[in-house]
Scaffold this motif. Structure first.
Motif, short mmCIF file in Angstrom:
data_model
loop_
_atom_site.label_atom_id
_atom_site.label_comp_id
_atom_site.label_asym_id
_atom_site.label_seq_id
_atom_site.Cartn_x
_atom_site.Cartn_y
_atom_site.Cartn_z
N LEU A 151 17.20 -20.66 2.95
CA LEU A 151 18.23 -20.59 1.91
C LEU A 151 18.82 -21.97 1.67
O LEU A 151 19.02 -22.75 2.60
CB LEU A 151 19.33 -19.63 2.35
N LEU A 172 21.84 -9.96 0.72
CA LEU A 172 22.35 -11.26 1.15
C LEU A 172 23.85 -11.32 0.93
O LEU A 172 24.35 -10.92 -0.12
CB LEU A 172 21.67 -12.39 0.37
N LEU A 210 13.12 -16.42 5.51
CA LEU A 210 13.68 -16.82 4.22
C LEU A 210 14.51 -18.08 4.46
O LEU A 210 15.43 -18.06 5.28
CB LEU A 210 14.57 -15.72 3.64
N VAL A 253 16.31 -19.38 -2.69
CA VAL A 253 15.73 -18.74 -1.51
C VAL A 253 14.23 -18.93 -1.59
O VAL A 253 13.62 -18.69 -2.64
CB VAL A 253 16.09 -17.24 -1.45
N ALA A 286 17.12 -10.07 -1.73
CA ALA A 286 15.87 -10.82 -1.67
C ALA A 286 14.75 -9.85 -1.31
O ALA A 286 14.89 -9.04 -0.39
CB ALA A 286 15.95 -11.92 -0.62
#
Length: 171
Positions: free
Chosen positions: A60, A112, A58, A49, A98
């Motif tokens: 990923l 997440l 963010l 991330v 996160a």
């Protein structure tokens, strides 16, 4: 593989001799963190991330556990105006959080998950420091988050989403 960000264009993967193996030009990524054993639908992958400064999001990436190949795995929008740092916290198997911070001192914490193969982020907590934060790192064993505040010091806070975010000075 070793992951790093090119703060002008994306995520880079190197071998241990420093040879560039893969480059994903996905925007101005600032920081990146990785955790193993993330459930992406029916697959188990390692997940990277990164904080994406172009989109205040963010970014990923799934990491194939056999080949090490990186693939884009989604993006989570944040409410931060100028995203800066990122770190991950994995308190138990099947859980992943996160932490992202903005230059204004605000931190946001997301849970997440990807039960259907699409990574989603649920905002679970917010807190702030008084000035610009720097990096952060989570200690899973002690369930603590350590965060740097530029020109001020290092703070520790409980990393668990259901606990108060009381800042304790470390340095």
């Amino acid at each position: 593989r070793v992951l790093g960000t090119n703060k002008k264009q994306g995520l880079l993967a190197y071998d241990l001799q420093g040879k560039l193996l893969q480059e994903l030009a996905v925007g101005r990524l600032n920081n990146v963190d990785v955790r193993a054993n993330f459930k992406l639908g029916t697959q188990t992958v390692d997940l990277a991330v990164a904080s994406n400064r172009d989109r205040n999001s963010l970014s990923l990436f799934s990491i194939d556990r056999t080949s090490g190949e990186l693939r884009e795995a989604g993006e989570i929008a944040t409410s931060l105006k100028e995203i800066y740092g990122i770190c991950l916290f994995q308190p138990a198997e099947g859980e992943l959080y996160a932490f992202a911070n903005g230059k204004d001192g605000r931190f946001v914490q997301y849970r997440l998950s990807a039960p259907d193969g699409v990574v989603e982020g649920q905002l679970v907590r917010q807190f702030s420091v008084d000035s610009q934060p720097e990096g952060c790192v989570a200690d899973e064993q002690r369930q603590r988050l350590f965060l740097g505040e530029e020109d001020v010091g290092v703070w520790a806070v409980d990393a668990r989403a259901d606990q108060p975010a009381t800042l304790n000075s470390v340095i």
